[in-house]
Design a protein around this motif. Structure first.
Motif, PDB file in Angstrom:
ATOM      1  N   ILE A 116       1.503   5.900  -3.093  1.00 52.15           N
ATOM      2  CA  ILE A 116       1.339   6.250  -4.571  1.00 52.15           C
ATOM      3  C   ILE A 116       1.869   8.058  -4.728  1.00 52.15           C
ATOM      4  N   GLY A 117       2.513   8.231  -5.760  1.00 48.01           N
ATOM      5  CA  GLY A 117       3.051   8.836  -6.302  1.00 48.01           C
ATOM      6  C   GLY A 117       1.612   9.688  -6.696  1.00 48.01           C
ATOM      7  N   LYS A 118       2.550  11.311  -6.444  1.00 52.65           N
ATOM      8  CA  LYS A 118       1.121  12.269  -6.281  1.00 52.65           C
ATOM      9  C   LYS A 118       0.757  12.743  -7.838  1.00 52.65           C
ATOM     10  N   GLN A 119       1.412  11.991  -8.777  1.00 53.22           N
ATOM     11  CA  GLN A 119       1.535  12.243 -10.360  1.00 53.22           C
ATOM     12  C   GLN A 119       0.083  11.534 -10.504  1.00 53.22           C
ATOM     13  N   GLN A 120      -0.232  10.590 -10.086  1.00 54.81           N
ATOM     14  CA  GLN A 120      -1.185   8.887 -10.179  1.00 54.81           C
ATOM     15  C   GLN A 120      -2.129   9.270  -9.697  1.00 54.81           C
ATOM     16  N   HIS A 121      -3.399  10.177 -10.266  1.00 51.20           N
ATOM     17  CA  HIS A 121      -4.234  10.566  -9.767  1.00 51.20           C
ATOM     18  C   HIS A 121      -5.501   9.520 -10.110  1.00 51.20           C
ATOM     19  N   ALA A 122      -4.656   9.071 -11.191  1.00 49.35           N
ATOM     20  CA  ALA A 122      -6.020   7.593 -10.868  1.00 49.35           C
ATOM     21  C   ALA A 122      -6.218   6.655 -10.010  1.00 49.35           C
ATOM     22  N   LEU A 123      -5.258   6.247  -9.717  1.00 49.72           N
ATOM     23  CA  LEU A 123      -5.185   5.347  -8.116  1.00 49.72           C
ATOM     24  C   LEU A 123      -5.774   6.116  -7.040  1.00 49.72           C
ATOM     25  N   HIS A 124      -5.431   7.659  -7.179  1.00 50.02           N
ATOM     26  CA  HIS A 124      -5.894   8.307  -5.261  1.00 50.02           C
ATOM     27  C   HIS A 124      -7.631   8.374  -5.787  1.00 50.02           C
ATOM     28  N   SER A 125      -8.005   8.393  -6.717  1.00 52.75           N
ATOM     29  CA  SER A 125      -9.380   8.054  -6.882  1.00 52.75           C
ATOM     30  C   SER A 125      -9.750   6.567  -6.456  1.00 52.75           C
ATOM     31  N   PHE A 126      -8.988   6.047  -6.586  1.00 53.97           N
ATOM     32  CA  PHE A 126      -9.198   4.153  -6.881  1.00 53.97           C
ATOM     33  C   PHE A 126      -9.007   4.206  -5.404  1.00 53.97           C
ATOM     34  N   TYR A 127      -8.677   4.601  -4.423  1.00 54.51           N
ATOM     35  CA  TYR A 127      -8.240   4.204  -3.236  1.00 54.51           C
ATOM     36  C   TYR A 127      -9.426   4.994  -2.397  1.00 54.51           C
ATOM     37  N   ARG A 128      -9.754   6.866  -2.955  1.00 55.39           N
ATOM     38  CA  ARG A 128     -10.283   7.672  -1.716  1.00 55.39           C
ATOM     39  C   ARG A 128     -11.467   6.699  -2.292  1.00 55.39           C
ATOM     40  N   ASN A 129     -12.299   6.068  -3.507  1.00 61.99           N
ATOM     41  CA  ASN A 129     -13.245   5.185  -3.662  1.00 61.99           C
ATOM     42  C   ASN A 129     -13.756   3.705  -2.454  1.00 61.99           C
ATOM     43  N   ILE A 130     -12.120   3.595  -2.036  1.00 61.04           N
ATOM     44  CA  ILE A 130     -12.335   2.322  -1.520  1.00 61.04           C
ATOM     45  C   ILE A 130     -12.218   2.581   0.226  1.00 61.04           C
ATOM     46  N   ASN A 131     -12.949   3.718   0.525  1.00 60.52           N
ATOM     47  CA  ASN A 131     -12.740   4.586   1.804  1.00 60.52           C
ATOM     48  C   ASN A 131     -11.249   4.474   2.591  1.00 60.52           C
ATOM     49  N   TYR A 132     -10.437   4.972   1.416  1.00 55.40           N
ATOM     50  CA  TYR A 132      -8.758   5.084   1.977  1.00 55.40           C
ATOM     51  C   TYR A 132      -8.397   6.943   2.560  1.00 55.40           C
ATOM     52  N   ASP A 133      -7.943   7.365   3.180  1.00 57.31           N
ATOM     53  CA  ASP A 133      -7.667   8.421   3.546  1.00 57.31           C
ATOM     54  C   ASP A 133      -6.731   9.020   3.190  1.00 57.31           C
ATOM     55  N   ASP A 134      -6.944   9.734   2.554  1.00 57.24           N
ATOM     56  CA  ASP A 134      -5.047  11.015   2.127  1.00 57.24           C
ATOM     57  C   ASP A 134      -4.379  11.656   3.359  1.00 57.24           C
ATOM     58  N   THR A 135      -3.200  10.757   4.141  1.00 60.15           N
ATOM     59  CA  THR A 135      -2.659  11.540   5.313  1.00 60.15           C
ATOM     60  C   THR A 135      -1.340  11.800   4.883  1.00 60.15           C
ATOM     61  N   GLY A 136      -0.687  12.310   3.923  1.00 55.71           N
ATOM     62  CA  GLY A 136       0.480  12.177   4.498  1.00 55.71           C
ATOM     63  C   GLY A 136       1.119  12.367   1.997  1.00 55.71           C
ATOM     64  N   LEU A 137       2.127  12.856   2.902  1.00 55.03           N
ATOM     65  CA  LEU A 137       3.398  12.889   1.700  1.00 55.03           C
ATOM     66  C   LEU A 137       4.177  12.338   1.629  1.00 55.03           C
ATOM     67  N   ARG A 138       5.148  11.290   0.691  1.00 56.52           N
ATOM     68  CA  ARG A 138       5.816  10.925   0.782  1.00 56.52           C
ATOM     69  C   ARG A 138       7.223  11.744   0.279  1.00 56.52           C
ATOM     70  N   PHE A 139       8.144  11.551   1.031  1.00 59.07           N
ATOM     71  CA  PHE A 139       9.459  12.396   0.297  1.00 59.07           C
ATOM     72  C   PHE A 139      11.037  10.746   0.076  1.00 59.07           C
ATOM     73  N   ILE A 140      11.375  11.261  -0.594  1.00 59.23           N
ATOM     74  CA  ILE A 140      12.159   9.942  -0.816  1.00 59.23           C
ATOM     75  C   ILE A 140      14.258  10.582  -1.535  1.00 59.23           C
ATOM     76  N   LYS A 141      14.719  10.067  -1.327  1.00 61.99           N
ATOM     77  CA  LYS A 141      16.683  10.071  -1.024  1.00 61.99           C
ATOM     78  C   LYS A 141      16.541   9.564  -2.520  1.00 61.99           C
ATOM     79  N   VAL A 142      17.238   8.769  -2.992  1.00 64.47           N
ATOM     80  CA  VAL A 142      17.416   7.732  -4.217  1.00 64.47           C
ATOM     81  C   VAL A 142      18.742   7.750  -3.417  1.00 64.47           C
ATOM     82  N   LEU A 143      20.239   7.419  -3.119  1.00 64.04           N
ATOM     83  CA  LEU A 143      20.832   6.489  -1.881  1.00 64.04           C
ATOM     84  C   LEU A 143      21.648   5.796  -3.346  1.00 64.04           C
ATOM     85  N   LEU A 144      21.576   4.755  -4.039  1.00 65.89           N
ATOM     86  CA  LEU A 144      22.602   4.057  -4.970  1.00 65.89           C
ATOM     87  C   LEU A 144      21.605   4.772  -5.898  1.00 65.89           C
ATOM     88  N   SER A 145      21.893   4.030  -7.321  1.00 64.48           N
ATOM     89  CA  SER A 145      20.838   3.585  -8.558  1.00 64.48           C
ATOM     90  C   SER A 145      21.407   2.887  -9.396  1.00 64.48           C
TER      91      SER A 145
END
Length: 145
Positions: A116-145
């Motif tokens: 989930i994107g770090k700016q999507q706070h409502a989704l963070h709450s949604f998944y925490r409320n259904i017992n999902y753990d926040d375990t990391g951070l996603r990194f991305i590098k776009v190679l082609l657009s």
């Protein structure tokens, strides 16, 4: 919400799924969705499920089954979860996730993961409320657009 059924998504859902994608902020035509589903639904690693109310598709979840590198076994990754704006807040997203979890157990998977994107706070709450753990951070590098 009562009278909601969940079933496997099909190519015939292209128009409804395109609408849901656009509702989520990813403008998609029916033809584009049909093309995507043509490839995805042929691959046994991918599956999607549709939430329906009175025969209308009001939500979807897209999944991919994958193998762990770091241990033995498989997991399901939630690639997409969306519910029509008019039906949000009625437990449909939760029902889709629970359905996916049961399906994953039936496939012998030991975990469900998602990003989930770090700016999507409502989704963070949604998944925490259904017992999902926040375990990391996603990194991305776009190679082609």
């Amino acid at each position: 919400m009562e009278d909601v059924t969940i079933r496997r998504g099909t190519i015939e859902d292209s128009e409804a799924f395109a609408y849901l994608m656009a509702d989520l902020g990813y403008p998609t035509t029916s033809e584009e969705m049909r093309e995507r589903l043509t490839y995805l639904l042929q691959d046994p690693a991918y599956v999607c499920f549709a939430a329906c109310h009175s025969h209308e598709v009001i939500g979807m979840i897209g999944l991919m089954k994958n193998y762990f590198f770091e241990r033995n076994g498989t997991y399901i990754q939630i690639l997409l979860l969306t519910v029509s704006e008019h039906y949000r807040g009625n437990g449909i997203g939760k029902a889709l996730v629970e359905y996916a979890e049961e399906w994953a157990i039936g496939q012998g998977c030991t975990a469900v993961v998602l990003q989930i994107g770090k700016q999507q706070h409502a989704l963070h709450s949604f998944y925490r409320n259904i017992n999902y753990d926040d375990t990391g951070l996603r990194f991305i590098k776009v190679l082609l657009s």
